[in-house]
Design a protein around this motif. Sequence first.
Motif, mmCIF file in Angstrom:
data_model
loop_
_atom_site.group_PDB
_atom_site.id
_atom_site.type_symbol
_atom_site.label_atom_id
_atom_site.label_comp_id
_atom_site.label_asym_id
_atom_site.label_seq_id
_atom_site.Cartn_x
_atom_site.Cartn_y
_atom_site.Cartn_z
ATOM 1 N N ILE A 130 0.846 -1.197 0.000
ATOM 2 C CA ILE A 130 0.000 0.000 0.000
ATOM 3 C C ILE A 130 0.881 1.246 0.000
ATOM 4 O O ILE A 130 0.620 2.218 -0.716
ATOM 5 C CB ILE A 130 -0.957 -0.011 1.221
ATOM 6 N N ASP A 131 1.950 1.184 0.791
ATOM 7 C CA ASP A 131 2.900 2.301 0.873
ATOM 8 C C ASP A 131 3.472 2.606 -0.518
ATOM 9 O O ASP A 131 3.545 3.753 -0.940
ATOM 10 C CB ASP A 131 4.023 1.893 1.835
ATOM 11 N N THR A 132 3.851 1.568 -1.210
ATOM 12 C CA THR A 132 4.400 1.744 -2.557
ATOM 13 C C THR A 132 3.355 2.353 -3.492
ATOM 14 O O THR A 132 3.647 3.257 -4.278
ATOM 15 C CB THR A 132 4.859 0.381 -3.126
ATOM 16 N N LEU A 133 2.133 1.859 -3.382
ATOM 17 C CA LEU A 133 1.065 2.372 -4.253
ATOM 18 C C LEU A 133 0.825 3.857 -4.000
ATOM 19 O O LEU A 133 0.621 4.631 -4.940
ATOM 20 C CB LEU A 133 -0.222 1.565 -4.041
ATOM 21 N N ILE A 134 0.884 4.239 -2.729
ATOM 22 C CA ILE A 134 0.686 5.669 -2.406
ATOM 23 C C ILE A 134 1.835 6.486 -2.993
ATOM 24 O O ILE A 134 1.618 7.530 -3.627
ATOM 25 C CB ILE A 134 0.597 5.874 -0.876
ATOM 26 N N SER A 135 3.045 5.971 -2.835
ATOM 27 C CA SER A 135 4.197 6.735 -3.319
ATOM 28 C C SER A 135 4.176 6.885 -4.837
ATOM 29 O O SER A 135 4.745 7.811 -5.384
ATOM 30 C CB SER A 135 5.499 6.065 -2.870
#
Length: 470
Positions: A130-135
């Motif tokens: 999820i963190d990667t998707l947000i970034s």
Amino acid sequence: MALRFFNTYSRQIEEFQPRDPAKRKISVYTCGPTVYSRAHIGNFRAYIFEDLLQRHLELRGYKVHRVMNITDVDDKTIRGAREAKIPLSKFTAPFKQAFFEDIETMRIKRADEFPAATDPRYVDRMIEMIDTLISRGLAYQADDKSVYFRINKFADYGKLAHFDLTQLQSTGRVKHDEYDKEHIGDFALWKAWDEEDGDVGWESPWGRGRPGWHIECSAMATALLGDQIDIHCGGVDNIFPHHEAEIAQSEGVTGKKFVRHWLHCAHLLVDGQKMSKSLGNFYTLPNLLEKGYTGREIRYALMRVHYRAPLNFTWKGMEEARQALTRIDEWLMRLRATAAKKIDKGKTGMQLGTQFEEALDDDLNISAALGFLFESIRETNRAMDQNEMDAATANAWLDWWKRINTVLDLEPETEVGVPAEVAQLAKDRENARREKNWKRSDQLRERISALGWEVRDTKDGPKVTPRSAA
RNA sequence: GGCGGGGUAGCCAAGUGGUAAGGUCGCGGUCUGCAAAACCGCUAUUCGCGGGUUCGAUUCCCGCCCCCGCCUCCA
């Protein structure tokens, strides 16, 4: 002919092309149960289809690494735990256990791994994704603190289901927090904690909450099978949104094509309608076992129709399954008897054929495969009737059966011994028959029948077998 | 409305541009003391409907009809 399957993504029959054809090792991800109640046989239709798929791939020399997830946290499991006033894990445990019992009863091969959504390893992986998707701008945290996938940023969203995003309509089936989302189609990756969640929740960069349903599969699939999977299966109702979301999430993170072949099976119907918990028109495995049907009878009944065709569940269908299996059982007994007789004259070199496997190569055409099996049964029975089957040929057919049965797994349960009482009655009856006391003989057959056994007079003397429960 | 899947005998269900596998049920026969099992025979002039292409279509094309599903947390 090569192995080929209908790929939901392309809507076409395609030749199966694994990532690594040389090693013949392939990865298969199958969506498993949500353990909030006992799975019904409609759910198991999907698992039986996946079992058939795996076994056929193995027959064709592939080494299958299969993962099936267990969803043990979602709205329904949380609600169930809350209502039962017990911790979530305690609530889901018996349903997990029941699931494993049921797949064993139906002879469904266990996956290599059954990752659970609540496993901290995968929760960490979900948060990381999820963190990667947000970034990357593919996800955002909304005012309600939940994190959503931004479908407009993922060009391929809708390609699997062949949906036009502007055409999406709400069916009102699920309550939306639409006001917080940028697009009605944006789906939750991380659901912010609310009071109804009780003590269920994990800490994350976005606050306390729990994973959305879709992200769990992306996390577990990529964690256990890598960035690209050979085959991903499920029921047709998973195509949208679940599998669509999985593609978006996984490819959004890895940048690689997530799945090479998407296979989906049609629904099990009851009275022409989808079997489902919400309609209340479902049967569980214990429901059928109570009626006297065995696991393999249910297995056969659910397996005999092509996976992409709807299958209407009926009791008549269960009877047909039972009769068909009895035919196979009788045939196997005869073949074994013939093999044991060591007759060496007769027809040798009967054509065993490869049509069974070839039918399955063709998008798992089980009906054609079974058709060939039953044709073979008639042909070999005829040869045995005419005493034209030698022991070697009988053994060859038994070997053939052994091979196709690695896929079907329909061998009868190991035979139970004939009880002493029944054996004595059979013996008495045989004596009566020798004296041509037909009346007494028939009476004894009745008594044997009442005890659940059947006696048949064959050339080799009386044969006592269990009467199939009617 | 959009996107799929399906519509073949009483029931379940394959299939092919050349005239319909198989299972189950039913009927008749062989075998049997009688049965059972097995085997043999019968059971769709026809493949949802209407057109078209073709020497020929259930199969290809066009247009309809019906059933089921999905359209934001259902296998």
